[in-house]
Design a protein around this motif. Structure first.
Motif, PDB file in Angstrom:
ATOM      1  N   MET A  31      17.455  78.113  34.936  1.00 48.67           N
ATOM      2  CA  MET A  31      17.012  77.063  34.044  1.00 48.67           C
ATOM      3  C   MET A  31      15.491  76.432  34.970  1.00 48.67           C
ATOM      4  N   VAL A  32      14.653  76.407  34.075  1.00 47.92           N
ATOM      5  CA  VAL A  32      13.307  75.860  34.588  1.00 47.92           C
ATOM      6  C   VAL A  32      13.389  74.231  34.966  1.00 47.92           C
ATOM      7  N   THR A  33      12.888  73.985  36.342  1.00 48.59           N
ATOM      8  CA  THR A  33      12.980  72.425  36.401  1.00 48.59           C
ATOM      9  C   THR A  33      11.689  72.061  36.843  1.00 48.59           C
ATOM     10  N   MET A  34      11.605  70.772  36.933  1.00 50.14           N
ATOM     11  CA  MET A  34      10.230  70.120  37.620  1.00 50.14           C
ATOM     12  C   MET A  34      10.681  69.100  38.401  1.00 50.14           C
ATOM     13  N   PHE A  35      10.587  69.100  39.771  1.00 55.86           N
ATOM     14  CA  PHE A  35      11.150  68.189  40.685  1.00 55.86           C
ATOM     15  C   PHE A  35      12.682  67.976  40.442  1.00 55.86           C
ATOM     16  N   GLY A  36      13.319  68.715  40.253  1.00 62.75           N
ATOM     17  CA  GLY A  36      14.802  68.973  40.006  1.00 62.75           C
ATOM     18  C   GLY A  36      15.137  68.347  38.667  1.00 62.75           C
ATOM     19  N   VAL A  37      14.467  67.987  37.750  1.00 63.02           N
ATOM     20  CA  VAL A  37      14.578  67.602  36.222  1.00 63.02           C
ATOM     21  C   VAL A  37      14.766  68.752  35.546  1.00 63.02           C
ATOM     22  N   THR A  38      15.892  68.560  34.837  1.00 64.98           N
ATOM     23  CA  THR A  38      16.177  69.790  33.624  1.00 64.98           C
ATOM     24  C   THR A  38      15.942  69.300  32.233  1.00 64.98           C
ATOM     25  N   ASP A  39      15.357  69.999  31.451  1.00 68.75           N
ATOM     26  CA  ASP A  39      15.159  69.786  29.997  1.00 68.75           C
ATOM     27  C   ASP A  39      14.547  68.601  29.772  1.00 68.75           C
ATOM     28  N   ILE A  40      13.399  68.325  30.337  1.00 69.34           N
ATOM     29  CA  ILE A  40      12.626  67.130  30.511  1.00 69.34           C
ATOM     30  C   ILE A  40      12.202  66.539  29.066  1.00 69.34           C
ATOM     31  N   TRP A  41      12.034  67.186  28.175  1.00 70.02           N
ATOM     32  CA  TRP A  41      11.474  66.757  26.892  1.00 70.02           C
ATOM     33  C   TRP A  41      12.813  66.253  26.017  1.00 70.02           C
ATOM     34  N   THR A  42      13.982  66.749  26.330  1.00 65.61           N
ATOM     35  CA  THR A  42      15.114  66.009  25.840  1.00 65.61           C
ATOM     36  C   THR A  42      15.402  64.953  26.435  1.00 65.61           C
ATOM     37  N   TYR A  43      15.017  64.713  27.616  1.00 68.91           N
ATOM     38  CA  TYR A  43      15.266  63.560  28.347  1.00 68.91           C
ATOM     39  C   TYR A  43      14.223  62.413  27.593  1.00 68.91           C
ATOM     40  N   VAL A  44      13.059  62.687  27.364  1.00 69.24           N
ATOM     41  CA  VAL A  44      12.047  61.782  26.958  1.00 69.24           C
ATOM     42  C   VAL A  44      12.589  61.337  25.548  1.00 69.24           C
ATOM     43  N   LEU A  45      13.099  62.239  24.968  1.00 74.17           N
ATOM     44  CA  LEU A  45      13.327  61.943  23.369  1.00 74.17           C
ATOM     45  C   LEU A  45      14.560  60.946  23.658  1.00 74.17           C
ATOM     46  N   GLY A  46      15.517  61.296  24.440  1.00 73.16           N
ATOM     47  CA  GLY A  46      16.718  60.237  24.566  1.00 73.16           C
ATOM     48  C   GLY A  46      16.246  59.035  25.122  1.00 73.16           C
ATOM     49  N   THR A  47      15.224  58.987  25.846  1.00 73.42           N
ATOM     50  CA  THR A  47      14.742  57.596  26.522  1.00 73.42           C
ATOM     51  C   THR A  47      14.354  56.906  25.350  1.00 73.42           C
ATOM     52  N   ILE A  48      13.316  57.304  24.547  1.00 77.72           N
ATOM     53  CA  ILE A  48      12.792  56.798  23.628  1.00 77.72           C
ATOM     54  C   ILE A  48      13.690  56.212  22.594  1.00 77.72           C
ATOM     55  N   ALA A  49      14.894  56.773  22.301  1.00 73.80           N
ATOM     56  CA  ALA A  49      15.856  56.540  21.386  1.00 73.80           C
ATOM     57  C   ALA A  49      16.639  55.361  21.839  1.00 73.80           C
ATOM     58  N   ILE A  50      16.733  55.370  23.333  1.00 72.40           N
ATOM     59  CA  ILE A  50      17.482  54.315  23.788  1.00 72.40           C
ATOM     60  C   ILE A  50      16.683  52.853  23.867  1.00 72.40           C
ATOM     61  N   ILE A  51      15.492  53.032  24.319  1.00 77.05           N
ATOM     62  CA  ILE A  51      14.549  52.047  24.595  1.00 77.05           C
ATOM     63  C   ILE A  51      14.387  51.185  22.998  1.00 77.05           C
ATOM     64  N   LEU A  52      14.552  51.887  22.017  1.00 74.04           N
ATOM     65  CA  LEU A  52      14.196  51.223  20.544  1.00 74.04           C
ATOM     66  C   LEU A  52      15.605  50.607  20.283  1.00 74.04           C
ATOM     67  N   LEU A  53      16.528  50.720  20.662  1.00 75.24           N
ATOM     68  CA  LEU A  53      17.913  50.067  20.473  1.00 75.24           C
ATOM     69  C   LEU A  53      17.422  48.473  20.952  1.00 75.24           C
ATOM     70  N   PRO A  54      17.886  47.417  19.905  1.00 74.15           N
ATOM     71  CA  PRO A  54      17.723  46.093  20.588  1.00 74.15           C
ATOM     72  C   PRO A  54      18.522  45.740  21.600  1.00 74.15           C
ATOM     73  N   GLY A  55      18.208  44.899  22.485  1.00 70.39           N
ATOM     74  CA  GLY A  55      18.780  44.520  23.607  1.00 70.39           C
ATOM     75  C   GLY A  55      18.248  43.047  24.126  1.00 70.39           C
ATOM     76  N   PRO A  56      19.051  42.457  24.981  1.00 69.29           N
ATOM     77  CA  PRO A  56      18.423  41.210  25.580  1.00 69.29           C
ATOM     78  C   PRO A  56      17.218  41.063  26.253  1.00 69.29           C
ATOM     79  N   ASN A  57      16.860  42.193  26.923  1.00 67.66           N
ATOM     80  CA  ASN A  57      15.414  42.330  27.521  1.00 67.66           C
ATOM     81  C   ASN A  57      14.542  42.466  26.648  1.00 67.66           C
ATOM     82  N   SER A  58      14.449  43.359  25.742  1.00 63.21           N
ATOM     83  CA  SER A  58      13.213  43.509  24.740  1.00 63.21           C
ATOM     84  C   SER A  58      13.095  42.425  23.920  1.00 63.21           C
TER      85      SER A  58
END
Length: 209
Positions: free
Chosen positions: A1-28
């Motif tokens: 598995m190709v990694t960058m600085f020990g991070v695997t499947d970085i684009w899946t992580y980015v998409l998941g992060t965006i989806a989580i950030i878009l969820l409404p929460g007390p901070n935003s």
């Protein structure tokens, strides 16, 4: 598995992060409401409070605080209820705030005080975030990588960049909405009440989870 600085499947992580950030929460929601009430500069003060709070929680997750909370459930219980109570307190203050003639709420949780400190408090008083960070991050860290702390740092930087872009959009959007609120007193009252109700809902969800 190709990694960058020990991070695997970085684009899946980015998409998941965006989806989580878009969820409404007390901070935003707090950043949005603060920008709408007090302007862009104050909105960014609140946003930096969120950034610092997230950074502290991510560091705590990487340092093993999540394991501590799992090992000592009473600590998690106390922190969870403290966070729930604080969110509910903010929501109640918003709902029962009076509305002035210019459409702003007073005295309200969004007026006066230090938005940076308040946003930082909102961010930190959520022990579930520590568990979330470690449970989400660990899925994208190569266990064979020699420097897992670097992997967590890369993941944290990506999350912070995505969060900064989103909060910037909320800040300028909130500032635009402020003009409409000033012209429509009833709309301002409804908006403030809705924000307060959401904060109470966040607190209840945290307490009952």
């Amino acid at each position: 598995m190709v990694t960058m600085f020990g991070v695997t499947d970085i684009w899946t992580y980015v998409l998941g992060t965006i989806a989580i950030i878009l969820l409404p929460g007390p901070n935003s929601l707090y950043v949005l409401a603060t920008a709408a009430k007090r302007g862009v500069r104050t909105g960014y003060q609140a946003a930096f409070g969120v950034f610092l709070g997230d950074a502290v929680l991510m560091f705590a997750a990487a340092a093993g605080v999540a394991s501590l909370l799992r090992a000592y459930p009473p600590v998690f219980f106390v922190l969870k209820w403290a966070g729930a109570g604080y969110l509910a307190y903010l929501g109640i203050r918003m709902i029962f705030a009076r509305t002035k003639k210019d459409g702003t709420a007073a005295p309200a949780v969004l007026e006066g005080g230090n938005p940076f400190k308040r946003a930082l408090t909102i961010s930190l008083m959520n022990p579930k975030a520590i568990l979330f960070f470690i449970s989400f991050f660990i899925q994208f860290v190569d266990p064979a990588y020699a420097y897992p702390a670097l992997s967590f740092l890369v993941l944290g930087v990506i999350l912070t960049i995505c969060s900064a872009l989103y909060l910037t959009a909320l800040i300028f959007g909130g500032n635009y909405l402020a003009a409409a609120f000033r012209r429509r007193r009833v709309l301002a009252r409804i908006g403030t009440t809705a924000v307060g109700a959401l904060f109470i809902g966040f607190g209840a969800r945290l307490a009952l989870s």
